[in-house]
Design a protein around this motif. Sequence first.
Motif, PDB file in Angstrom:
ATOM      1  N   ALA A   5       0.829  -1.207   0.000  1.00  0.00           N
ATOM      2  CA  ALA A   5       0.000   0.000   0.000  1.00  0.00           C
ATOM      3  C   ALA A   5       0.863   1.256   0.000  1.00  0.00           C
ATOM      4  O   ALA A   5       0.513   2.262  -0.638  1.00  0.00           O
ATOM      5  CB  ALA A   5      -0.920  -0.007   1.218  1.00  0.00           C
ATOM      6  N   ALA A   6       2.003   1.200   0.708  1.00  0.00           N
ATOM      7  CA  ALA A   6       2.906   2.358   0.706  1.00  0.00           C
ATOM      8  C   ALA A   6       3.464   2.615  -0.690  1.00  0.00           C
ATOM      9  O   ALA A   6       3.561   3.772  -1.133  1.00  0.00           O
ATOM     10  CB  ALA A   6       4.044   2.122   1.692  1.00  0.00           C
ATOM     11  N   ILE A   7       3.812   1.552  -1.413  1.00  0.00           N
ATOM     12  CA  ILE A   7       4.329   1.721  -2.773  1.00  0.00           C
ATOM     13  C   ILE A   7       3.263   2.340  -3.673  1.00  0.00           C
ATOM     14  O   ILE A   7       3.545   3.260  -4.456  1.00  0.00           O
ATOM     15  CB  ILE A   7       4.801   0.364  -3.324  1.00  0.00           C
ATOM     16  N   ARG A   8       2.038   1.882  -3.566  1.00  0.00           N
ATOM     17  CA  ARG A   8       0.969   2.405  -4.405  1.00  0.00           C
ATOM     18  C   ARG A   8       0.673   3.869  -4.073  1.00  0.00           C
ATOM     19  O   ARG A   8       0.537   4.701  -4.971  1.00  0.00           O
ATOM     20  CB  ARG A   8      -0.292   1.559  -4.241  1.00  0.00           C
ATOM     21  N   ASP A   9       0.585   4.191  -2.797  1.00  0.00           N
ATOM     22  CA  ASP A   9       0.279   5.579  -2.421  1.00  0.00           C
ATOM     23  C   ASP A   9       1.402   6.533  -2.834  1.00  0.00           C
ATOM     24  O   ASP A   9       1.146   7.617  -3.366  1.00  0.00           O
ATOM     25  CB  ASP A   9       0.040   5.655  -0.919  1.00  0.00           C
ATOM     26  N   LEU A  10       2.650   6.132  -2.598  1.00  0.00           N
ATOM     27  CA  LEU A  10       3.777   7.003  -2.946  1.00  0.00           C
ATOM     28  C   LEU A  10       3.910   7.146  -4.461  1.00  0.00           C
ATOM     29  O   LEU A  10       4.211   8.236  -4.963  1.00  0.00           O
ATOM     30  CB  LEU A  10       5.069   6.438  -2.354  1.00  0.00           C
ATOM     31  N   SER A  11       3.697   6.082  -5.195  1.00  0.00           N
ATOM     32  CA  SER A  11       3.791   6.162  -6.660  1.00  0.00           C
ATOM     33  C   SER A  11       2.725   7.087  -7.227  1.00  0.00           C
ATOM     34  O   SER A  11       3.004   7.914  -8.108  1.00  0.00           O
ATOM     35  CB  SER A  11       3.656   4.761  -7.257  1.00  0.00           C
ATOM     36  N   GLU A  26      12.234   9.882  -8.163  1.00  0.00           N
ATOM     37  CA  GLU A  26      11.543  10.468  -7.011  1.00  0.00           C
ATOM     38  C   GLU A  26      10.905   9.389  -6.135  1.00  0.00           C
ATOM     39  O   GLU A  26      10.930   9.470  -4.902  1.00  0.00           O
ATOM     40  CB  GLU A  26      10.471  11.444  -7.493  1.00  0.00           C
ATOM     41  N   LEU A  27      10.343   8.354  -6.748  1.00  0.00           N
ATOM     42  CA  LEU A  27       9.733   7.272  -5.972  1.00  0.00           C
ATOM     43  C   LEU A  27      10.784   6.518  -5.167  1.00  0.00           C
ATOM     44  O   LEU A  27      10.543   6.142  -4.006  1.00  0.00           O
ATOM     45  CB  LEU A  27       8.999   6.318  -6.914  1.00  0.00           C
ATOM     46  N   GLN A  28      11.960   6.300  -5.752  1.00  0.00           N
ATOM     47  CA  GLN A  28      13.018   5.610  -5.017  1.00  0.00           C
ATOM     48  C   GLN A  28      13.483   6.429  -3.813  1.00  0.00           C
ATOM     49  O   GLN A  28      13.758   5.877  -2.739  1.00  0.00           O
ATOM     50  CB  GLN A  28      14.200   5.334  -5.954  1.00  0.00           C
ATOM     51  N   LYS A  29      13.553   7.737  -3.965  1.00  0.00           N
ATOM     52  CA  LYS A  29      13.942   8.584  -2.841  1.00  0.00           C
ATOM     53  C   LYS A  29      12.933   8.475  -1.695  1.00  0.00           C
ATOM     54  O   LYS A  29      13.322   8.358  -0.513  1.00  0.00           O
ATOM     55  CB  LYS A  29      14.056  10.038  -3.304  1.00  0.00           C
ATOM     56  N   TYR A  67      11.391   6.261   3.777  1.00  0.00           N
ATOM     57  CA  TYR A  67      10.494   5.522   4.659  1.00  0.00           C
ATOM     58  C   TYR A  67      11.059   4.160   5.068  1.00  0.00           C
ATOM     59  O   TYR A  67      10.397   3.419   5.807  1.00  0.00           O
ATOM     60  CB  TYR A  67       9.141   5.323   3.983  1.00  0.00           C
ATOM     61  N   LYS A  68      12.240   3.808   4.573  1.00  0.00           N
ATOM     62  CA  LYS A  68      12.918   2.551   4.929  1.00  0.00           C
ATOM     63  C   LYS A  68      12.027   1.339   4.646  1.00  0.00           C
ATOM     64  O   LYS A  68      11.776   0.498   5.513  1.00  0.00           O
ATOM     65  CB  LYS A  68      13.340   2.562   6.393  1.00  0.00           C
ATOM     66  N   VAL A 119      13.220   0.142  -6.765  1.00  0.00           N
ATOM     67  CA  VAL A 119      12.365   0.359  -7.937  1.00  0.00           C
ATOM     68  C   VAL A 119      13.152  -0.041  -9.184  1.00  0.00           C
ATOM     69  O   VAL A 119      14.216   0.509  -9.471  1.00  0.00           O
ATOM     70  CB  VAL A 119      11.907   1.824  -8.025  1.00  0.00           C
ATOM     71  N   VAL A 120      12.615  -0.999  -9.925  1.00  0.00           N
ATOM     72  CA  VAL A 120      13.274  -1.466 -11.150  1.00  0.00           C
ATOM     73  C   VAL A 120      12.961  -0.532 -12.318  1.00  0.00           C
ATOM     74  O   VAL A 120      13.856  -0.099 -13.040  1.00  0.00           O
ATOM     75  CB  VAL A 120      12.843  -2.909 -11.472  1.00  0.00           C
ATOM     76  N   THR A 121      11.689  -0.218 -12.508  1.00  0.00           N
ATOM     77  CA  THR A 121      11.311   0.681 -13.597  1.00  0.00           C
ATOM     78  C   THR A 121       9.923   1.250 -13.336  1.00  0.00           C
ATOM     79  O   THR A 121       9.108   0.640 -12.639  1.00  0.00           O
ATOM     80  CB  THR A 121      11.319  -0.046 -14.958  1.00  0.00           C
ATOM     81  N   VAL A 122       9.704   2.440 -13.906  1.00  0.00           N
ATOM     82  CA  VAL A 122       8.386   3.063 -13.960  1.00  0.00           C
ATOM     83  C   VAL A 122       8.108   3.361 -15.428  1.00  0.00           C
ATOM     84  O   VAL A 122       8.891   4.048 -16.080  1.00  0.00           O
ATOM     85  CB  VAL A 122       8.324   4.349 -13.120  1.00  0.00           C
TER      86      VAL A 122
END
Length: 357
Positions: free
Chosen positions: A161-167, A198-201, A206-207, A212-215
Motif C-alpha cells: 500500500a505504501a508503494i501504491r500511495d507514494l507512486s 523520485e519514488l526511489q527517494k 520511509y525505509k 524500484v526497477v522501472t516506472v
Amino acid sequence: MPMDWTPPPRGTGREPDLNKVINDFKSKIPGFKKAKGLWVVVLIVAAIVLGSTAYYTVGPEENGIILRFGRFVRESGPGLHFKLPLGIENAIKVKTGRVFKEEFGFRVISPGVRSRFSEKGYAEESLMLTGDLNVIEVKWIVQYKIRDPQLWLFAVRDPVAAIRDLSESVMRQIVGNRLSDQVLTLQRVEIAAKAQVELQKLLDSYKTGVQVVTVKLQDVNPPPPVQPAFNEVNEARQQKERMINEAQEAYNREIPKALGEASRVVTEAEGYATEKVNRAQGQAKRFEDVLASYLTAEDVTRRRLYLEAMQRMLANTQKIYVVDEQVRGLLPLLNLGAGKGRATNQDLGQPQGKGVK
C-alpha cells in the motif's frame, strides 16, 4: 500405591544386581507392559514433531528471516537450514529475487501473448490535472524488488500500500507541473524516468527496503468525452510539423546551392579582378620601360614600335596590297591564299625594285 521392596542389607560388601532390581520393580507395578507401548508411541510422535519443526528450506529466489519468540535473530540464504523446534523459532520466507508489479489505472485480467485488461472502476487512479488545468488519463506500472527483507517485514505496516500511495503521489506531482501537450506527446520518457527517481527517494526515506526497477507509462490519453477534440488538435499539430519539416528540407536544399553559386561567382570575379589588375600593372610597367627606351634612343624605339605594330597587323592579314606612288591602281604583291610560298615580282610580271618601301 506403596511399593513392596526393601533394599539389600548394608555391610555385606557386594553391589546389588541391577537387572534383578529392574525386574523386581516391573513385577511390583501392575500394567507396566501396557504402559511401555504407550510411551513408545508418545516418544515417536514427539520425535516426529520435533524433527518436522526443526528445519526449513529456502528457495533460490528467497531469503529466510528467523524470528525467536517474535524477535528477529538472523537471516539465511537459499538452501536447507535448521532452527529451534516447537515454535521457538519461526522462519518467514521473502521472495527477494522476484520482480513484482503494481498497475495503476487498469488491471490485467488474463496475461499472455494478447493480454486482456480491465479499466473500469480505476478512474480515481488515472485521472490527473496538468499544469495548464487540463484533465488527462495516465496509466502506468511500477516494477520493484525487495532489497532488504527485514525492512520489508518490520519497517512498514503495509509496504505494498505504501508503494501504491507514494507512486500515485509522485506521478500526480510530476504531471501537475507540466503542460498537457508535454505529457501526451513530448515528455513521456522523461516523466517516467523522473518518477522512478523520485519514488526511489521516498521509499528509501520511509525505509521500506524496496528497489524500484522501472516506472513505465502505459497509456496517456485525454478523457473519453474530449478525445475527438484532442485528436483534431493532434492532427493539426502533426500537419504543422510536416509542413515545417518540408520547408526546412527545401531550405536545406536550396540555401547551400545558392551559397555555392554565390561563392563561385565571387571567386570568378576575384580571379577576373586579379587578372585585370595584373595585366594593367604589366602594361603600365611595359609602357614605363618603352618610355625609358624612347627617351634614351628616340629613332630606334620609334622604328621598333612601328615594326612590332606592323608585325601584329600583318599576322592576321590574308591578302596584302601595296600602293605605288607612280601607279594609281592596286598592285598585287603576294598571293597569300595559295599557302605555298610567296610570289615574286617576276612571277607577277611587274618590274623589280618598286612597290615596297
